[in-house]
Each structure stands twice: as C-alpha cells, then as structure tokens.
Design an enzyme around this catalytic site. Structure first.
Site, PDB file in Angstrom:
ATOM      1  N   LYS A 190       0.965  -1.225  -0.093  1.00 10.80           N
ATOM      2  CA  LYS A 190       0.017   0.043   0.131  1.00 10.80           C
ATOM      3  C   LYS A 190       0.829   1.185  -0.025  1.00 10.80           C
ATOM      4  CE  LYS A 190      -2.138   3.216   2.631  1.00 10.80           C
ATOM      5  NZ  LYS A 190      -2.207   3.918   1.777  1.00 10.80           N
ATOM      6  N   GLU A 262       9.773   0.944  10.708  1.00 13.89           N
ATOM      7  CA  GLU A 262      10.621   2.195  10.432  1.00 13.89           C
ATOM      8  C   GLU A 262      10.094   3.236  10.587  1.00 13.89           C
ATOM      9  OE1 GLU A 262      13.920   1.863   9.729  1.00 13.89           O
ATOM     10  OE2 GLU A 262      14.007  -0.231   9.800  1.00 13.89           O
ATOM     11  N   CYS A 298      13.514  10.606   7.255  1.00 16.46           N
ATOM     12  CA  CYS A 298      13.659  10.237   8.493  1.00 16.46           C
ATOM     13  C   CYS A 298      15.190  10.232   8.985  1.00 16.46           C
ATOM     14  CB  CYS A 298      13.239   8.649   8.410  1.00 16.46           C
ATOM     15  SG  CYS A 298      14.325   7.576   7.518  1.00 16.46           S
ATOM     16  N   GLU A 399       9.796  15.888  15.498  1.00 19.88           N
ATOM     17  CA  GLU A 399      10.190  15.681  14.014  1.00 19.88           C
ATOM     18  C   GLU A 399       9.397  16.888  13.179  1.00 19.88           C
ATOM     19  OE1 GLU A 399       8.901  12.167  11.767  1.00 19.88           O
ATOM     20  OE2 GLU A 399      10.908  11.977  10.852  1.00 19.88           O
TER      21      GLU A 399
HETATM   22  P1  NAD Z   1       2.220   8.190   7.682  1.00 14.75           P
HETATM   23  O1  NAD Z   1       2.582   7.586   9.064  1.00 14.75           O
HETATM   24  O2  NAD Z   1       1.254   9.333   7.804  1.00 14.75           O
HETATM   25  O3  NAD Z   1       1.777   7.486   6.584  1.00 14.75           O
HETATM   26  C1  NAD Z   1       2.763   6.194   6.234  1.00 14.75           C
HETATM   27  C2  NAD Z   1       1.689   5.313   5.503  1.00 14.75           C
HETATM   28  O4  NAD Z   1       0.798   4.926   6.553  1.00 14.75           O
HETATM   29  C3  NAD Z   1       0.932   5.764   4.423  1.00 14.75           C
HETATM   30  O5  NAD Z   1       0.801   4.764   3.422  1.00 14.75           O
HETATM   31  C4  NAD Z   1      -0.387   5.962   5.137  1.00 14.75           C
HETATM   32  O6  NAD Z   1      -1.374   5.701   4.074  1.00 14.75           O
HETATM   33  C5  NAD Z   1      -0.729   4.601   6.087  1.00 14.75           C
HETATM   34  N1  NAD Z   1      -1.396   5.011   7.199  1.00 14.75           N
HETATM   35  C6  NAD Z   1      -1.729   6.347   7.786  1.00 14.75           C
HETATM   36  N2  NAD Z   1      -2.930   5.908   8.818  1.00 14.75           N
HETATM   37  C7  NAD Z   1      -3.024   4.539   8.692  1.00 14.75           C
HETATM   38  C8  NAD Z   1      -3.541   3.668   9.647  1.00 14.75           C
HETATM   39  N3  NAD Z   1      -4.459   4.100  10.654  1.00 14.75           N
HETATM   40  N4  NAD Z   1      -3.483   2.245   9.533  1.00 14.75           N
HETATM   41  C9  NAD Z   1      -2.649   1.897   8.394  1.00 14.75           C
HETATM   42  N5  NAD Z   1      -1.909   2.452   7.629  1.00 14.75           N
HETATM   43  C10 NAD Z   1      -1.929   3.924   7.837  1.00 14.75           C
HETATM   44  O7  NAD Z   1       3.815   8.702   7.464  1.00 14.75           O
HETATM   45  P2  NAD Z   1       4.191   9.860   6.215  1.00 14.75           P
HETATM   46  O8  NAD Z   1       3.664  11.339   6.408  1.00 14.75           O
HETATM   47  O9  NAD Z   1       3.682   9.086   4.966  1.00 14.75           O
HETATM   48  O10 NAD Z   1       5.706   9.788   6.278  1.00 14.75           O
HETATM   49  C11 NAD Z   1       6.596  10.509   7.123  1.00 14.75           C
HETATM   50  C12 NAD Z   1       6.990   9.558   8.259  1.00 14.75           C
HETATM   51  O11 NAD Z   1       7.577   8.254   7.817  1.00 14.75           O
HETATM   52  C13 NAD Z   1       7.928  10.462   9.052  1.00 14.75           C
HETATM   53  O12 NAD Z   1       7.809  10.248  10.325  1.00 14.75           O
HETATM   54  C14 NAD Z   1       9.154   9.682   8.674  1.00 14.75           C
HETATM   55  O13 NAD Z   1      10.225   9.720   9.543  1.00 14.75           O
HETATM   56  C15 NAD Z   1       8.951   8.221   8.337  1.00 14.75           C
HETATM   57  N6  NAD Z   1       9.924   7.443   7.808  1.00 14.75           N
HETATM   58  C16 NAD Z   1      10.711   6.665   8.210  1.00 14.75           C
HETATM   59  C17 NAD Z   1      11.646   5.914   7.587  1.00 14.75           C
HETATM   60  C18 NAD Z   1      12.495   4.943   8.395  1.00 14.75           C
HETATM   61  O14 NAD Z   1      13.349   4.330   7.346  1.00 14.75           O
HETATM   62  N7  NAD Z   1      12.656   5.030   9.626  1.00 14.75           N
HETATM   63  C19 NAD Z   1      11.889   6.061   6.166  1.00 14.75           C
HETATM   64  C20 NAD Z   1      10.807   7.066   5.641  1.00 14.75           C
HETATM   65  C21 NAD Z   1       9.972   7.687   6.170  1.00 14.75           C
END
Ligand code: NAD
Length: 496
Positions: A190, A262, A298, A399
């Site tokens: 997804k 992650e 991240c 963050e």
């Molecule tokens: P997000 O948590 O808003 O969304 C990530 C994914 O989760 C999306 O596909 C979203 O549709 C899905 N999602 C949202 N709510 C959900 C739920 N209730 N149940 C299941 N899935 C759900 O994150 P974002 O804004 O897309 O990305 C930014 C974040 O990702 C930052 O905190 C960043 O640090 C982190 N990130 C971490 C890494 C790593 O390797 N540690 C890498 C990239 C990004």
C-alpha cells in the site's frame, strides 16, 4: 493543467494508459475499487489535481490478500534461486523505466526528478541485493541429548502487508517488497495516500514479471485501506514505514502479527572543534537531504550540536552552502529542491518555523515561502536555518520532516550527550571529529540505531542494517537481518 513539460505530460499519458485509467494490480489484473470510490492525487508544485486513483476499502484489501494467499503455495515452493531470478528480472524492468518512474514521482511527490531516477534504481538494486542473499536462508542443527537430529528451517509467513510513506515513493514501492519475496512470501503493497502513482504504474512491471498474485498493489487512505491491511487476519507479517503516530495505530490494529516498524527521527549531528569546518558544514547540509526530498527524510540531521569554539565559522559555512541549492519546479533537471508534499504539511512546517522564532531561536535563513514567481502556487518552503536553538524547544524535540535545521552549541561534552539522548527518537546520529577515541566512545554512547562518523545521512550502505532505537522503530532493513525477518523459524526433531 499548469504542468506543461512535454516529457512529464507524455509520462502521465503513458502511465494512465498502461494502468487502464489508474487501476490497482490485484491477482495479476487491473481492478478498480469495488465501491467505485476514487481519490485525488495532487501535484504539490502547482496545488492541482493530477488524476484520481482507486480508494480501496476493506473489501478491496480482502481481495488483494486472497490473491496473495492463492499465489503463496506455488511461490513459496519455488527454489529460492528461482525466486531470486524473478526479482533480478524485476530489477531490470524497473531500471529500464527509471526515468519515467522518476518523473512520475517528481510530479506526484514534488521531489526533484534527477534524484528520483536514482531512487528508482536504488529500489531496483535491493532486488539484486536480496536475490544475492537468498541462499543464506539456512537453518541450524542443534545438539540434543540421546542422539537423533534437531534442525531448524526458516519458513515464509504467507501474505506480507507492506505499508510505505510518501517521501521516496518508487524507491520504497520497488525496493521494500524485495526481501519478503526472496524469503518466499507474497505481498500486498500500500503506497502513501499522497503518492500512489509510481506504485500503481509499477503494477505493469509486476504483471510482466511475477506470477499473478505474488505482488498486489492497493491504493487508498491510510485509516481505511492501510488499517484494513494491518488488521487483516491472514496478514501474519506486516512491515510499516512511516510516522510514530501511525506506527502506534498499526501496532494496535495488527494484534498478534509479526511486525517491523521504520519510524521517524530527530537525528543529532555532533561536531567537535577539531574538524575541517567546511567539510562538516557540507555534511550537515547533505545530511538534511534538502536536495532529495526537501528535508522530508527520516534520517535528516535536524539537530546540529556544534562546539561553541567553531560555531560562528560553521554557521557561516552552512549558509554559504545552502545559498547554492536551487529551489524550483521538480520536473526540471536543473532543480535541486522542490515543494513539500501537501498544503497540510506546508502549514505544519510553517507552524514549527513560527514556534522556533517564538521560543527564541534565531532565524538565519529562510523561514517562509521560497521566492520566485513560478513557485507561487506550490508548497515551496525556503531552506530554513535556526541558530541559538536550545534543548527542549519544539523545533529541537519534534520531527518537523521539512527543510528546517536547528543549530545548538555546546562546551561540556557530558551535558551535550545528555541532551542528544534526551529524545524519544533514536534513528540515526552523526559524529564529526578527528579524534578516533572520542568518535568511538561517542558512537557507543549515542542512543541511535545507525551512526556515521565523519559521514552524513545521505549515505547508506547495502548490507549495513538500518533501523531505529526507542520510538524510531523495531527491526532493521537493507541487511541479512531483514531477509531473515521475513521468515519464521520451524524446529524439527527426529528421534533415531
Ligand atoms: P504516515 O505515518 O502518515 O503514513 C505512512 C503510511 O501509513 C501511508 O501509506 C499511510 O496511508 C498509512 N497509514 C496512515 N494511517 C494509517 C492507519 N491508521 N493504518 C494503517 N496505515 C495507515 O507517514 P508519512 O507522513 O507518509 O511519512 C513520514 C513519516 O515516515 C516520518 O515520520 C518519517 O520519519 C517516516 N519515515 C521513516 C523511515 C525509516 O526508514 N525509519 C523512512 C521514511 C519515512
């Protein structure tokens, strides 16, 4: 449409045609959501709709999981080298389309085009990497009393749910399915709500390469489609990359499911006074990932702890470097930094910038909308550098996930280390010094899962496990640990 770049428009047309009007890939077929519901994908450079994509719900996710379940027996029984062969072929297909996929990401995510071509290739290279590791999926023999034989076998889980964020769309969509597949699982992927296009188009390559149902791709809103995948009873292994907040929601929804997370970071860069100041400044700027994802990374080193002796010279060197970063329309080759992902995120980052000033940090650069007439309508934020940041300020603690770097200064190493570690996050840390003993001592002391010494966050190495401590996550990626993490251990005991 305000987008008028001929190649970008050609890519959009081709992708729309090949996905049969932006459909999802389930069981080797292009399908719309059962409900017919669709959602818009926006171009953040112009604040305008690009197209709509299916908004999958519980029913659609169930179909995708069913397709994964149906494909699992045959896929998992293939010899690992045969699965590796499929993955290597998939890598070739992604590489051959890297320019187009990168352009689609530029349009959909706002990240500049050239780094997104590299991103597509990075995703492809993970298939080669894990394909090469496949024969390491070995078990053990265990000495048992009274003779006989006791051995273990790593076995795949079945259908893996793979949920990814918006900041590296094709790199994550293509690359993060690789270890699950090599280990013998099938996948339901997804992509993020904001950036579904490259993942959907990747469905074409999935269709060309893998047996039907081995890789399924669903688009939809996180709290509906993502939550349905996380809570599906037949998804026994879930891997999530995204924010801490969603990570918590997923943990609750997943129940008794093997889970890797992650999550976010608030990563320190620690600078000692014995360094080459210009090199340290270059690392600080590169490590913010302004020029790949507008600081939406991240791993960005958004907390810079610089020794007070060199603070002035360091700050000056940082300002000289950021002045050279060209902010522009993401589809252009000349652009180094584009807009942030959405209006909502733009407002969030701006609120952080306002809080920095209110809490007494000194704004040295940026702090507002990026200048330039063509950037007027998009979510472009100027590179923002704060000095005089103090431990505990919101911009130091939370963050921001945008182009905002905060500089703190220190004299007392022990006090600095306490501040560095006084964070709920623990993803990465970066230490700059020419004193080997100091470097190694600090590498041990910082609470982070990945440490660079005299490097920067733009540099990750294949095989080196990447994963966070504390709220930054559970598990490690890009490594043998990740491959094995997509298996569960079965023990077999034979009496002679
Ligand atoms: P997000 O948590 O808003 O969304 C990530 C994914 O989760 C999306 O596909 C979203 O549709 C899905 N999602 C949202 N709510 C959900 C739920 N209730 N149940 C299941 N899935 C759900 O994150 P974002 O804004 O897309 O990305 C930014 C974040 O990702 C930052 O905190 C960043 O640090 C982190 N990130 C971490 C890494 C790593 O390797 N540690 C890498 C990239 C990004």
């Amino acid at each position: 449409m305000k987008l008028d770049d001929p190649f970008a428009l050609q890519v959009l047309m081709q992708a729309e045609e090949e996905t049969q009007g932006w459909k999802m890939m389930i069981g080797g077929e292009w399908v719309d959501s059962r409900s017919g519901n669709r959602m818009a994908s926006l171009n953040p450079a112009y604040d305008e709709e690009i197209c709509t994509v299916p908004a999958a719900n519980v029913e659609d996710v169930a179909l995708a999981v069913e397709a994964g379940k149906a494909a699992f027996p045959a896929w998992s029984l293939l010899h690992v080298e045969e699965r590796a062969r499929y993955c290597r072929q998939f890598a070739q297909l992604v590489r051959a389309r890297a320019r187009e996929l990168g352009m689609l990401d530029a349009i959909d995510s706002g990240n500049p085009w050239l780094p997104m071509i590299d991103d597509a290739k990075k995703g492809a290279s993970l298939h080669d990497f894990f394909a090469g590791l496949g024969m390491e999926l070995k078990g053990q023999t265990i000495p048992t009393p009274g003779g006989g034989l006791d051995y273990t076998r790593p076995q795949p889980f079945g259908v893996v749910g793979r949920i990814i964020p918006f900041n590296h769309p094709i790199s994550f969509a293509a690359g993060k399915i690789a270890p699950a597949l090599v280990a013998g699982n099938t996948v339901v992927l997804k992509p993020a709500d904001q950036t579904p296009l490259s993942a959907l188009w990747m469905g074409k390559l999935v269709q060309e390469c893998f047996p039907p149902g081995v890789v399924n791709i669903v688009s939809g809103e996180g709290p509906l489609c993502g939550a349905a995948l996380a809570s599906h009873k037949d998804v026994r292994r879930l891997a999530f990359t995204g924010s801490v907040e969603t990570g918590r929601a997923i943990t609750r929804a997943a129940g008794i499911t093997s889970l890797s997370l992650e999550l976010g970071g608030k990563n320190p860069l620690i600078i000692y006074p014995d360094v080459d100041i210009d090199k340290a400044a270059a690392a600080a700027v590169a490590g913010m990932n302004f020029s790949v994802s507008q600081g939406q990374s991240c791993g960005s080193n958004s907390r810079v702890f610089v020794h007070s002796k060199i603070r002035a010279a360091f700050t000056e060197a940082v300002l000289a470097r950021v002045a050279n970063i060209g902010i522009g329309l993401p589809q252009l080759e000349s652009t180094q930094m584009g807009p942030v992902i959405s209006r909502r995120h733009y407002d969030r980052v701006m609120a952080y910038i306002a809080s920095g000033t209110e809490e007494g940090a000194r704004l040295l650069h940026g702090g507002g909308h990026a200048p330039g007439g063509v950037l007027r309508d998009g979510y472009f934020i100027d590179i923002t550098i704060f000095d005089n940041v103090r431990h505990g300020m919101r911009i130091e603690r939370e963050e921001i996930f945008g182009p905002v770097m905060g500089i703190l200064s220190w004299d007392d190493e022990a006090a600095m280390l306490r501040e560095v570690n006084d964070s709920d996050y623990g993803l990465c840390a970066n230490i700059w010094t020419n004193d080997i003993a100091t470097a190694l001592r600090m590498a041990d002391a910082v609470e982070a899962g990945y440490v660079w010494i005299n490097g920067h966050g733009g540099k990750r190495f294949r095989g080196a496990p990447f994963g966070g401590f504390k709220d930054s996550g559970i598990g490690s990626e890009h490594s043998i640990e990740e491959l094995i993490g997509y298996t569960r251990t079965k023990n077999v005991n034979i009496a002679y």
